[in-house]
Design a protein around this motif. Structure first.
Motif, short mmCIF file in Angstrom:
data_model
loop_
_atom_site.label_atom_id
_atom_site.label_comp_id
_atom_site.label_asym_id
_atom_site.label_seq_id
_atom_site.Cartn_x
_atom_site.Cartn_y
_atom_site.Cartn_z
N ILE A 71 63.06 -7.06 62.00
CA ILE A 71 62.98 -5.70 61.46
C ILE A 71 64.37 -5.11 61.28
CG2 ILE A 71 62.18 -3.35 61.92
CD1 ILE A 71 59.78 -4.54 63.34
N ILE A 72 65.24 -5.31 62.28
CA ILE A 72 66.61 -4.80 62.19
C ILE A 72 67.36 -5.46 61.04
CG2 ILE A 72 68.82 -4.69 63.39
CD1 ILE A 72 67.29 -4.44 66.00
N LEU A 73 67.19 -6.77 60.91
CA LEU A 73 67.84 -7.50 59.82
C LEU A 73 67.39 -7.00 58.46
CD1 LEU A 73 69.72 -9.94 59.12
CD2 LEU A 73 67.65 -11.35 59.05
N PHE A 74 66.09 -6.77 58.31
CA PHE A 74 65.57 -6.30 57.03
C PHE A 74 66.05 -4.87 56.74
CE2 PHE A 74 62.43 -4.38 54.21
CZ PHE A 74 62.39 -5.32 53.20
N ILE A 75 66.04 -4.01 57.75
CA ILE A 75 66.51 -2.64 57.54
C ILE A 75 67.98 -2.62 57.13
CG2 ILE A 75 67.00 -0.46 58.73
CD1 ILE A 75 64.47 -0.90 60.37
N PHE A 76 68.76 -3.50 57.72
CA PHE A 76 70.19 -3.54 57.45
C PHE A 76 70.48 -3.99 56.01
CE2 PHE A 76 74.46 -5.43 57.74
CZ PHE A 76 75.15 -4.35 58.26
N PHE A 77 69.67 -4.95 55.50
CA PHE A 77 69.94 -5.52 54.19
C PHE A 77 68.94 -5.11 53.11
CE2 PHE A 77 72.04 -8.92 56.82
CZ PHE A 77 73.32 -8.68 56.36
N GLN A 78 67.96 -4.27 53.45
CA GLN A 78 66.86 -4.02 52.51
C GLN A 78 67.31 -3.35 51.22
OE1 GLN A 78 65.26 -0.88 51.76
NE2 GLN A 78 66.73 0.37 52.90
N ARG A 79 68.41 -2.57 51.24
CA ARG A 79 68.87 -1.90 50.03
C ARG A 79 69.34 -2.90 48.97
NH1 ARG A 79 74.44 1.23 51.16
NH2 ARG A 79 74.28 1.35 48.89
N TYR A 80 69.74 -4.11 49.44
CA TYR A 80 70.20 -5.14 48.50
C TYR A 80 69.13 -6.20 48.23
CZ TYR A 80 74.70 -3.28 50.06
OH TYR A 80 75.75 -2.46 50.39
N PHE A 81 68.05 -6.17 49.02
CA PHE A 81 67.10 -7.28 49.00
C PHE A 81 66.43 -7.43 47.64
CE2 PHE A 81 62.82 -9.04 50.02
CZ PHE A 81 63.24 -10.28 50.43
N VAL A 82 65.84 -6.35 47.14
CA VAL A 82 65.12 -6.41 45.87
C VAL A 82 66.06 -6.72 44.72
CG1 VAL A 82 63.69 -5.12 44.24
CG2 VAL A 82 63.33 -4.86 46.70
#
Length: 280
Positions: free
Chosen positions: A259-270
């Motif tokens: 969850i922390i990893l996704f929150i940290f990088f989610q702005r670039y993920f999509v």
């Protein structure tokens, strides 16, 4: 006017549909979270249940993990170390290979790319035995490197970075060469920052795959102190005792790093997934 109403209605339908899908996806996690606060006797009798009985719920399972289950935190640290090494090394080497296949014209480039695709199609179960023999020959069994080494140049990551790099402007490379920059300088100072969204997307995917990896670490790790979380939690279920309370509470805590990893990088993920999928 009718078109505007239709758009609003479609928007509401889409939002409701996505909300329902999200609840379906979260349903097992909710059941796991609720069950982690139930005593072992209830779990043995009823299994995982969505029934919330506040009079019978407590934090004893978590208190046991934090105060007495020292081995659990050893597994946790091993998983963090292995996942961190896998993410860093995989992004570094896979991005370089994908960038080279996309931006440089050399003899055999297409053949190398075809080989990457062929390896991508081969199930890992077929590669396990030769990889294990290589780890034994290198005498690195039961170490972090034995788990990480086969994963640092992942075919899916190479393919992903190649597709993304093919959309980068080659004019920047020519301009940097005119200014006297080396090829490594071009990659690290100019091109790699432009590949930021792809790096973030692949960091999440590689981190998730490494964190949940069970079969390969099970083959190359032998001592209990080197086990990762998936292996360690599996050892709690034995013919002589089923520690479902500790297993479920420990499983809930394993979700936190992802969850922390996704929150940290989610702005670039999509953005990273979209660009890597349509360019080239």
């Amino acid at each position: 006017m009718n078109t505007k109403k239709e758009n609003v209605a479609l928007k509401w339908i889409a939002n409701i549909s996505f909300a329902i899908i999200s609840l379906i996806v979260l349903f097992p996690i909710i059941g796991l979270l609720v069950s982690s606060f139930r005593p072992s006797s209830d779990l043995m009798r009823d299994g995982i249940s969505f029934t919330i009985d506040f009079s019978n719920m407590n934090v004893d399972n978590y208190m046991y993990i934090f105060n007495e289950a020292s081995q659990y935190w050893s597994w946790y640290g091993n998983s963090l170390m292995i996942s961190g090494m896998t993410i860093v090394l995989s992004l570094f080497f896979s991005s370089m290979v994908g960038y080279a296949l996309a931006m440089y014209d050399f003899k055999g480039r297409n053949l190398f790319f075809v080989l990457v695709l062929l390896i991508l199609m081969i199930p890992f179960e077929i590669l396990m035995l030769p990889l294990y023999q290589m780890m034994v020959s290198a005498q690195i069994v039961d170490t972090y490197f034995a788990v990480v080494l086969p994963l640092i140049v992942a075919p899916v990551a190479v393919f992903f970075f190649r597709q993304y790099a093919m959309g980068l402007p080659k004019e920047l490379m020519d301009a940097a060469r005119i200014d006297g920059s080396t090829e490594y300088g071009i990659f690290f100072k100019i091109m790699l920052p432009l590949m930021g969204p792809s790096l973030a997307a692949m960091a999440i995917l590689q981190g998730l795959a490494s964190w949940n990896n069970f079969l390969w670490p099970l083959l190359v790790l032998r001592s209990n102190d080197m086990f990762t979380l998936p292996i360690g939690l599996a050892t709690l279920l034995t013919p002589y005792g089923n520690n479902y309370d500790i297993l479920i509470a420990g499983s809930v805590l394993t979700i936190i790093p992802i969850i922390i990893l996704f929150i940290f990088f989610q702005r670039y993920f999509v953005a990273g997934l979209t660009s890597g999928g349509v360019k080239g």
